[in-house]
Design a protein around this motif. Structure first.
Motif, mmCIF file in Angstrom:
data_model
loop_
_atom_site.group_PDB
_atom_site.id
_atom_site.type_symbol
_atom_site.label_atom_id
_atom_site.label_comp_id
_atom_site.label_asym_id
_atom_site.label_seq_id
_atom_site.Cartn_x
_atom_site.Cartn_y
_atom_site.Cartn_z
ATOM 1 N N LYS A 160 -6.564 15.069 -1.034
ATOM 2 C CA LYS A 160 -7.110 15.867 0.074
ATOM 3 C C LYS A 160 -7.187 17.347 -0.267
ATOM 4 N N HIS A 161 -6.280 17.830 -1.110
ATOM 5 C CA HIS A 161 -6.277 19.257 -1.441
ATOM 6 C C HIS A 161 -7.211 19.622 -2.591
ATOM 7 N N ILE A 162 -7.687 18.629 -3.340
ATOM 8 C CA ILE A 162 -8.583 18.933 -4.458
ATOM 9 C C ILE A 162 -9.993 18.387 -4.257
ATOM 10 N N VAL A 163 -10.237 17.681 -3.159
ATOM 11 C CA VAL A 163 -11.519 17.012 -2.957
ATOM 12 C C VAL A 163 -12.703 17.974 -2.976
ATOM 13 N N ASN A 164 -12.550 19.169 -2.495
ATOM 14 C CA ASN A 164 -13.674 20.115 -2.483
ATOM 15 C C ASN A 164 -14.122 20.506 -3.880
ATOM 16 N N ALA A 165 -13.234 20.424 -4.856
ATOM 17 C CA ALA A 165 -13.595 20.759 -6.233
ATOM 18 C C ALA A 165 -14.254 19.580 -6.949
ATOM 19 N N ALA A 166 -13.861 18.370 -6.622
ATOM 20 C CA ALA A 166 -14.337 17.173 -7.323
ATOM 21 C C ALA A 166 -15.688 16.704 -6.796
ATOM 22 N N ALA A 167 -16.374 15.907 -7.601
ATOM 23 C CA ALA A 167 -17.619 15.284 -7.155
ATOM 24 C C ALA A 167 -17.307 14.093 -6.258
ATOM 25 N N HIS A 168 -16.285 13.332 -6.615
ATOM 26 C CA HIS A 168 -15.863 12.160 -5.855
ATOM 27 C C HIS A 168 -14.436 11.814 -6.269
ATOM 28 N N ILE A 169 -13.630 11.361 -5.312
ATOM 29 C CA ILE A 169 -12.265 10.918 -5.618
ATOM 30 C C ILE A 169 -12.065 9.522 -5.058
ATOM 31 N N GLU A 170 -11.619 8.629 -5.927
ATOM 32 C CA GLU A 170 -11.182 7.293 -5.538
ATOM 33 C C GLU A 170 -9.662 7.312 -5.667
ATOM 34 N N ALA A 171 -8.977 7.217 -4.539
ATOM 35 C CA ALA A 171 -7.511 7.316 -4.527
ATOM 36 C C ALA A 171 -6.916 5.984 -4.082
ATOM 37 N N THR A 172 -5.989 5.463 -4.869
ATOM 38 C CA THR A 172 -5.431 4.144 -4.594
ATOM 39 C C THR A 172 -3.914 4.175 -4.501
ATOM 40 N N ASP A 173 -3.383 3.198 -3.784
ATOM 41 C CA ASP A 173 -1.930 3.016 -3.710
ATOM 42 C C ASP A 173 -1.670 1.540 -3.412
ATOM 43 N N ALA A 174 -0.519 1.035 -3.837
ATOM 44 C CA ALA A 174 -0.150 -0.357 -3.577
ATOM 45 C C ALA A 174 0.311 -0.560 -2.138
ATOM 46 N N SER A 175 0.691 0.512 -1.466
ATOM 47 C CA SER A 175 1.209 0.429 -0.104
ATOM 48 C C SER A 175 0.083 0.577 0.924
ATOM 49 N N ALA A 176 -0.133 -0.467 1.698
ATOM 50 C CA ALA A 176 -1.159 -0.417 2.743
ATOM 51 C C ALA A 176 -0.834 0.632 3.794
ATOM 52 N N GLU A 177 0.423 0.815 4.086
ATOM 53 C CA GLU A 177 0.821 1.820 5.087
ATOM 54 C C GLU A 177 0.576 3.238 4.580
ATOM 55 N N MET A 178 0.819 3.485 3.304
ATOM 56 C CA MET A 178 0.522 4.810 2.740
ATOM 57 C C MET A 178 -0.977 5.091 2.820
ATOM 58 N N ILE A 179 -1.782 4.088 2.498
ATOM 59 C CA ILE A 179 -3.234 4.267 2.563
ATOM 60 C C ILE A 179 -3.677 4.485 4.010
ATOM 61 N N ALA A 180 -3.068 3.797 4.942
ATOM 62 C CA ALA A 180 -3.398 4.016 6.358
ATOM 63 C C ALA A 180 -3.106 5.453 6.761
ATOM 64 N N GLU A 181 -1.975 5.987 6.300
ATOM 65 C CA GLU A 181 -1.638 7.398 6.576
ATOM 66 C C GLU A 181 -2.659 8.314 5.907
ATOM 67 N N ALA A 182 -3.046 8.012 4.686
ATOM 68 C CA ALA A 182 -4.014 8.847 3.957
ATOM 69 C C ALA A 182 -5.358 8.902 4.684
ATOM 70 N N LYS A 183 -5.786 7.781 5.197
ATOM 71 C CA LYS A 183 -7.084 7.712 5.884
ATOM 72 C C LYS A 183 -7.079 8.427 7.232
ATOM 73 N N ARG A 184 -5.912 8.631 7.786
ATOM 74 C CA ARG A 184 -5.797 9.187 9.136
ATOM 75 C C ARG A 184 -6.518 10.523 9.314
ATOM 76 N N ASP A 185 -6.421 11.430 8.373
ATOM 77 C CA ASP A 185 -7.023 12.765 8.516
ATOM 78 C C ASP A 185 -8.114 13.036 7.490
ATOM 79 N N THR A 186 -8.755 12.012 7.003
ATOM 80 C CA THR A 186 -9.762 12.185 5.963
ATOM 81 C C THR A 186 -11.119 12.448 6.589
ATOM 82 N N ARG A 187 -11.740 13.543 6.158
ATOM 83 C CA ARG A 187 -13.031 13.930 6.716
ATOM 84 C C ARG A 187 -14.131 14.081 5.658
#
Length: 91
Positions: A54-81
């Motif tokens: 989330k803090h580097i997305v403005n610099a990148a062309a695209h970010i694919e971010a993964t985690d094994a924890s479904a709950e962590m990914i749910a938290e990550a998606k919460r404020d993604t714009r």
């Protein structure tokens, strides 16, 4: 591996609050990472709640971010714009 996954699933909701103590180090890391990812496609493994992505997305062309924890990914998606940032559960 399942035990580790359960640990992260159980603690996903409090992870960002816990990491606040390291904010200065993370802020410095973002400054160092942004020029490296400028206009590139980035794969972040073990993204957790997506703090780095989330803090580097403005610099990148695209970010694919993964985690094994479904709950962590749910938290990550919460404020993604950003359409340039995609989170998914991957092991």
């Amino acid at each position: 591996m399942q035990g580790h996954k359960n640990f992260w699933d159980k603690n996903a909701g409090r992870y960002d609050r816990f990491m606040r103590k390291d904010r200065a180090a993370y802020d410095e890391m973002y400054v160092l990472i942004r020029p490296v990812v400028k206009a590139k496609t980035v794969l972040e493994l073990a993204t957790g709640t997506g703090l780095i992505a989330k803090h580097i997305v403005n610099a990148a062309a695209h970010i694919e971010a993964t985690d094994a924890s479904a709950e962590m990914i749910a938290e990550a998606k919460r404020d993604t714009r950003s359409a340039k940032l995609h989170f998914s559960v991957q092991d």
